[in-house]
Each structure stands twice: as C-alpha cells, then as structure tokens.
Scaffold this motif. Structure first.
Motif, PDB file in Angstrom:
ATOM      1  N   UNK A   1       0.801  -1.071  -0.116  1.00  0.00           N
ATOM      2  CA  UNK A   1      -0.103  -0.121  -0.069  1.00  0.00           C
ATOM      3  C   UNK A   1       0.925   1.467   0.036  1.00  0.00           C
ATOM      4  N   UNK A   2       0.898   2.149  -0.939  1.00  0.00           N
ATOM      5  CA  UNK A   2       1.387   3.536  -1.136  1.00  0.00           C
ATOM      6  C   UNK A   2       0.712   4.394  -0.207  1.00  0.00           C
ATOM      7  N   UNK A   3       1.503   4.936   0.750  1.00  0.00           N
ATOM      8  CA  UNK A   3       0.989   6.090   1.498  1.00  0.00           C
ATOM      9  C   UNK A   3       1.768   7.701   1.170  1.00  0.00           C
ATOM     10  N   UNK A   4       1.012   8.506   1.488  1.00  0.00           N
ATOM     11  CA  UNK A   4       1.409   9.940   1.757  1.00  0.00           C
ATOM     12  C   UNK A   4       0.784  10.501   2.939  1.00  0.00           C
ATOM     13  N   UNK A   5       1.759  11.197   3.567  1.00  0.00           N
ATOM     14  CA  UNK A   5       1.366  11.724   4.894  1.00  0.00           C
ATOM     15  C   UNK A   5       2.145  12.904   5.058  1.00  0.00           C
ATOM     16  N   UNK A   6       1.676  14.045   5.812  1.00  0.00           N
ATOM     17  CA  UNK A   6       1.948  15.311   6.065  1.00  0.00           C
ATOM     18  C   UNK A   6       2.425  15.740   7.440  1.00  0.00           C
ATOM     19  N   UNK A   7       2.913  16.764   7.685  1.00  0.00           N
ATOM     20  CA  UNK A   7       3.366  17.036   9.150  1.00  0.00           C
ATOM     21  C   UNK A   7       2.188  17.630   9.898  1.00  0.00           C
ATOM     22  N   UNK A   8       0.997  17.441   9.350  1.00  0.00           N
ATOM     23  CA  UNK A   8      -0.121  18.147  10.239  1.00  0.00           C
ATOM     24  C   UNK A   8      -1.103  16.754  10.409  1.00  0.00           C
ATOM     25  N   UNK A   9      -0.380  15.695  10.467  1.00  0.00           N
ATOM     26  CA  UNK A   9      -1.444  14.546  10.679  1.00  0.00           C
ATOM     27  C   UNK A   9      -2.335  14.045   9.965  1.00  0.00           C
ATOM     28  N   UNK A  10      -2.242  14.364   8.425  1.00  0.00           N
ATOM     29  CA  UNK A  10      -3.108  13.956   7.462  1.00  0.00           C
ATOM     30  C   UNK A  10      -2.309  12.908   6.714  1.00  0.00           C
ATOM     31  N   UNK A  11      -3.001  11.701   6.402  1.00  0.00           N
ATOM     32  CA  UNK A  11      -2.347  10.544   5.880  1.00  0.00           C
ATOM     33  C   UNK A  11      -3.546  10.143   5.068  1.00  0.00           C
ATOM     34  N   UNK A  12      -3.132   9.528   3.595  1.00  0.00           N
ATOM     35  CA  UNK A  12      -3.836   8.834   2.618  1.00  0.00           C
ATOM     36  C   UNK A  12      -3.159   7.996   2.057  1.00  0.00           C
ATOM     37  N   UNK A  13      -3.951   6.735   1.620  1.00  0.00           N
ATOM     38  CA  UNK A  13      -3.187   5.642   0.644  1.00  0.00           C
ATOM     39  C   UNK A  13      -3.522   6.015  -0.643  1.00  0.00           C
ATOM     40  N   UNK A  14      -2.696   5.428  -1.411  1.00  0.00           N
ATOM     41  CA  UNK A  14      -3.191   5.537  -2.971  1.00  0.00           C
ATOM     42  C   UNK A  14      -3.236   4.146  -3.509  1.00  0.00           C
ATOM     43  N   UNK A  15      -3.936   3.384  -2.974  1.00  0.00           N
ATOM     44  CA  UNK A  15      -4.357   2.100  -3.051  1.00  0.00           C
ATOM     45  C   UNK A  15      -3.105   1.103  -3.218  1.00  0.00           C
ATOM     46  N   UNK A  16      -3.223  -0.219  -4.059  1.00  0.00           N
ATOM     47  CA  UNK A  16      -2.294  -1.110  -3.768  1.00  0.00           C
ATOM     48  C   UNK A  16      -1.516  -1.428  -4.886  1.00  0.00           C
ATOM     49  N   UNK A  17      -0.351  -2.064  -4.994  1.00  0.00           N
ATOM     50  CA  UNK A  17       0.427  -2.475  -6.109  1.00  0.00           C
ATOM     51  C   UNK A  17       0.755  -3.802  -5.835  1.00  0.00           C
ATOM     52  N   UNK A  18       0.541  -4.577  -6.815  1.00  0.00           N
ATOM     53  CA  UNK A  18       0.721  -6.173  -6.554  1.00  0.00           C
ATOM     54  C   UNK A  18       2.390  -6.484  -7.197  1.00  0.00           C
ATOM     55  N   UNK A  19       2.884  -6.965  -6.249  1.00  0.00           N
ATOM     56  CA  UNK A  19       4.567  -7.179  -6.503  1.00  0.00           C
ATOM     57  C   UNK A  19       5.211  -8.521  -6.383  1.00  0.00           C
ATOM     58  N   UNK A  20       4.276  -9.570  -6.490  1.00  0.00           N
ATOM     59  CA  UNK A  20       4.554 -10.876  -6.251  1.00  0.00           C
ATOM     60  C   UNK A  20       5.641 -11.559  -7.246  1.00  0.00           C
ATOM     61  N   UNK A  21       5.684 -11.192  -8.455  1.00  0.00           N
ATOM     62  CA  UNK A  21       6.619 -11.876  -9.315  1.00  0.00           C
ATOM     63  C   UNK A  21       8.106 -11.230  -8.930  1.00  0.00           C
ATOM     64  N   UNK A  22       8.794 -12.305  -8.363  1.00  0.00           N
ATOM     65  CA  UNK A  22      10.284 -11.927  -7.787  1.00  0.00           C
ATOM     66  C   UNK A  22      11.095 -13.096  -8.290  1.00  0.00           C
ATOM     67  N   UNK A  23      12.471 -12.649  -8.286  1.00  0.00           N
ATOM     68  CA  UNK A  23      13.513 -13.444  -8.548  1.00  0.00           C
ATOM     69  C   UNK A  23      14.644 -13.307  -7.451  1.00  0.00           C
ATOM     70  N   UNK A  24      15.083 -14.103  -6.636  1.00  0.00           N
ATOM     71  CA  UNK A  24      16.053 -14.086  -5.474  1.00  0.00           C
ATOM     72  C   UNK A  24      15.388 -12.986  -4.658  1.00  0.00           C
ATOM     73  N   UNK A  25      14.171 -13.012  -4.150  1.00  0.00           N
ATOM     74  CA  UNK A  25      13.161 -12.445  -3.543  1.00  0.00           C
ATOM     75  C   UNK A  25      13.543 -10.688  -3.612  1.00  0.00           C
ATOM     76  N   UNK A  26      13.711 -10.620  -4.998  1.00  0.00           N
ATOM     77  CA  UNK A  26      13.589  -9.204  -5.360  1.00  0.00           C
ATOM     78  C   UNK A  26      12.666  -9.185  -6.508  1.00  0.00           C
ATOM     79  N   UNK A  27      11.853  -7.929  -6.501  1.00  0.00           N
ATOM     80  CA  UNK A  27      10.829  -7.694  -7.456  1.00  0.00           C
ATOM     81  C   UNK A  27      11.158  -7.616  -8.828  1.00  0.00           C
ATOM     82  N   UNK A  28      10.382  -8.142 -10.009  1.00  0.00           N
ATOM     83  CA  UNK A  28      10.659  -7.999 -11.245  1.00  0.00           C
ATOM     84  C   UNK A  28       9.514  -7.342 -12.038  1.00  0.00           C
TER      85      UNK A  28
END
Length: 451
Positions: A211-238
């Motif tokens: 989940x991608x987040x953005x947050x500011x110094x005034x206590x506001x936070x939002x998410x920018x939905x999700x990313x699917x990152x399951x395809x990996x080699x050597x435990x690193x995303x491709x």
C-alpha cells in the motif's frame, strides 16, 4: 522554502527526481562516482559534483562527503531516492543537524522501521496483523531450531536490517535452518552492520501486495491503493502492477485503512509503503515498511494521476497534502517491468558495454532509464538499467501494450532479462492474474529448463 535540491542517488531515480524538480522550478544538484561520469542524469542536473571512486562506501554511501557537497552547493534539501542512504536514520539526522531538509520521514521513524523486529512490534501495537513468527531477534541456530517448533516449517529466515533479499532464506527443516542461520547472519552483518536474525512462517501461495502512503506534518495521511509485486526472483521484485487482480474491494479498503492508521500511529510523514503478504483467503499480514519512495512507484502514479515525488517535496517544504482520500480513485491498469543487465536464465549480473539501447515509445508507454547506447554497465551497482511502464484501460489492454513494447525494446552488447519478461507475461498464469510469490519457480523456470 525549498529552492535547490541535491539528489543523493544515481541512475534512473536521480533522473526521475530531477524531472519533477524542473516541473516545480527547483534547481537540482547531482552527485556521481567515477563510474557514473557519463550517466544521463549527470547532464540533466543544473550542477553536478564528483563524489568519489566507484565503490559505494567511497561514493554514494559517504554521508559526510555528500553533506559537504550539499553545503558547498548551497542546497536547501536532499532527496535520497531509494537504496543507498535513503533509509539511514543517521543520514537523516546528520542532514537535520547541518540545517538541510531531508526529503523523507524523521530519523526516528526510519530507525524504528529499519529494524524489521521493531517494525513488527510497532505494527502489532497499531493493530496491523503480522505474520506468525519470533517476537524478537534469535541469538543462535540452536535457539532458532527451538523456536521453529512453535512456528512450523516452511520458515522464512530474515535479517532484521536491510533489504533486497539479503540475509533472507526459506528453510524447510532443522538441518536447513542450522546451515542457513550462520551464513545469513554473517552476510547481514557484512552488508548492514547488523547480524540480527528473526523468523516468520512462510505463507504458501501468498501474494506480495503493498500500500502506497502519503502523509504530511499536520497529521493527514492517505493511501494511493495497492500494488501487486508478487513476481520476484532472488526475493527481489521484477514485475509490479496496480491495481491487484486478486483482492476484493472490501480487502482493498481494509488494507488501505490499516496502512493509514499505522502511518498516523507512527507519526509518519512523506511518502512510504507498507508491504503485506496476502494469503489465499485474502487475510493480510504486515511484511515490512519502506520509509522512502519505491522503485515501483510509477504504476501508482499512472493509475492515480498523482506525482509522488512532487508530494514528497511539498511535504518536506511544510505544505499540507493536496488531496484527501475521497478525491483519489483508480483509473485504468498499469504494469511495470524492471529491465536488468543480467542473464535471463541464471539471474547473474551481466555488466559490459551497451552498443545499442533503443526503447519503445508511445502514448501508453513510460520509460525510466539509467543508460544509453555506447554506455558501460559496471559491476559496482544494482544491475537494474531501466523500467518500462505501460497503462491500459484494463489489464488485458495493458498486457497487450506491454508485449508490443517489449518486442520493440532493443539492447545489444550485454545480456538482459528482456527474454524472461516476454515469457512471463505470455504465460496463461500471468494472463489470468495467478501471480503468487512462487511464480518464477512454478511458471518461468520450467519453461527454460525443458529443452
């Protein structure tokens, strides 16, 4: 007020940050090692400084030298990109001590999230589910074997600090665990200065969704939905894509709310990502938090229309977030593939001289590149030389555009993973969205080993 930024990084992310700075009318300063003198990003910046020899500890990890250059160049802020010093709480603190704005969260939050053990505890306190595992560091292989009785095999042995798959290994028995413990602990100590290890239950058929987040110094936070990152080699995303093909709207909402609540509980600011493992029943578990911009952030930008680097700079400048949660929506489908200078069979790096580097262009295509034709890829850095991002009205359209773009991609002089990427996206499993963390082992390796 931020008027001038030093980018404490290299390659495609340095070029990426420079582009947004130009859009914002902010002056940029690039740093480069002796190996990167001809890198494209160096010429893009308003100013550039040689930082040291090729080895990272003498250049991109030399915090004292970087801060010295920042002061000489009279910059207001430093953007760390990803990797290198981006998740160094000591670097963030050193910037602050010198009156430089660190474009990222506070050093204290970076320190807390940099320890996977401390991060697990913080997430549990914030009410975020965590993968069953050890509560703290495991002191020895003998202690690890005892703990394994309660967790149950298979187990993921992990280094507490660092990332990129270093110090991480799946073990299936007491014998495996005993052999892996010492070697991974030593490797983690070498790379991160911390040999602490812990263990988590390995979830079968799991998805790696963040989940991608953005947050500011005034206590506001939002998410920018999700990313699917399951395809990996050597435990690193491709390959990464957004949105996920797997989770329901209810799960998407629950994961987003959990991530936002965690960010607020931490007092988090800037851009950040919370990574989850999601099982076949859509139960999600905290994996780790990245206190920086992610390699795969472009897919989120493509489906939301937001510039995450711009948001980072605005927050660092003391501004409030420009968007609220109900103003953010998903538009279309985006897929990113990482282009590596590596053998597509062994996954070993393939440094050398690039004689031809022709990239595809088109309305639905975005390229983030670190090299050009007549360029030397050195063995000193991560072998990623570019990213190709495509967007479609839906996933099928995005896959079709990606296939066409990969066929147009031409790199000569070195080996790359382009053949692998083409094979993967044309499998039935990928087209159906069956992309678990075991994808490469289950669907790609059999394709290249049956000859």
């Amino acid at each position: 007020m931020i008027n001038k930024i030093l980018i404490a990084n290299r390659g495609e992310i340095a070029a990426r940050v420079i582009r947004t700075c130009k859009k914002m009318n902010i002056l940029t300063v690039a740093i480069y090692s002796e190996a990167d003198q001809k890198a494209p990003y160096v010429a893009m910046a308003d100013e550039s400084y040689l930082i040291g020899p090729p080895r990272v500890n003498e250049s991109y990890l030399n915090a004292e030298k970087i801060i010295s250059v920042a002061k000489e160049a009279k910059v207001d802020a430093i953007h760390p990109g990803y990797g290198f010093l981006s998740e160094s709480d000591q670097f963030a603190a050193a910037c602050e001590a010198e009156g430089l704005i660190f474009i990222g969260p506070s050093g204290e939050v970076i320190r807390q999230m940099g320890s996977k053990i401390a991060a697990r505890k913080a997430m549990e306190e914030a009410g975020v589910p965590v993968v069953p595992g050890t509560d703290g560091a495991v002191a020895s292989a003998e202690e690890a074997v005892k703990a394994a009785l309660n967790i149950g095999y298979p187990i993921m042995l992990k280094a507490s600090s660092g990332g990129g798959g270093i110090g991480m290994q799946v073990v299936h028995s007491d014998e495996d665990l005993t052999k892996a413990f010492e070697s991974n602990s030593k490797r983690a100590l070498t790379f991160f200065g911390d040999g602490s290890m812990f263990m988590e239950k390995k979830l079968d058929d799991a998805r790696h969704i963040e989940i991608q987040l953005l947050a500011d110094n005034d206590g506001n936070a939002v998410h920018l939905f999700e990313r699917e990152c399951s395809i990996q080699r050597r435990n690193q995303k491709v390959i990464e894509e957004a949105p996920s093909t797997f989770i329901s709207d209810n799960t998407r909402k629950a994961m987003g709310e959990a991530a936002v609540n965690a960010a607020k509980a931490l007092g988090y600011t800037s851009a950040g990502t919370i990574e989850f493992l999601v099982d076949k029943d859509e139960k999600f578990y905290f994996l780790e938090m990245n206190t920086r911009i992610q390699v795969e952030h472009p897919v989120t930008e493509e489906i939301t229309g937001l510039d995450i680097v711009e948001a980072q700079i605005q927050v660092a400048n003391g501004e409030k977030l420009k968007v609220e949660q109900d103003e953010i929506s998903i538009n279309g489908h985006a897929i990113e593939v990482r282009i590596y200078a590596e053998d597509p069979v062994t996954f070993f790096p393939s440094p050398g001289h690039i004689t031809t580097f022709d990239i595809p262009v088109g309305e639905s295509i975005r390229n983030e590149t670190a090299v050009t034709s007549d360029y030397d890829v050195t063995p000193f850095y991560d072998p990623m030389i570019g990213k190709l991002i495509v967007k479609g009205a839906n996933r099928d359209e995005a896959i079709s555009s990606l296939n066409d773009a990969l066929l147009q991609y031409k790199i000569e002089g070195i080996k790359t993973n382009l053949p692998m990427l083409l094979k993967v996206i044309n499998t039935d499993a990928f087209k159906k969205g069956n992309t678990t963390t075991g994808f490469v082992q289950e669907h790609y390796l059999p394709l290249i080993n049956t000859k």
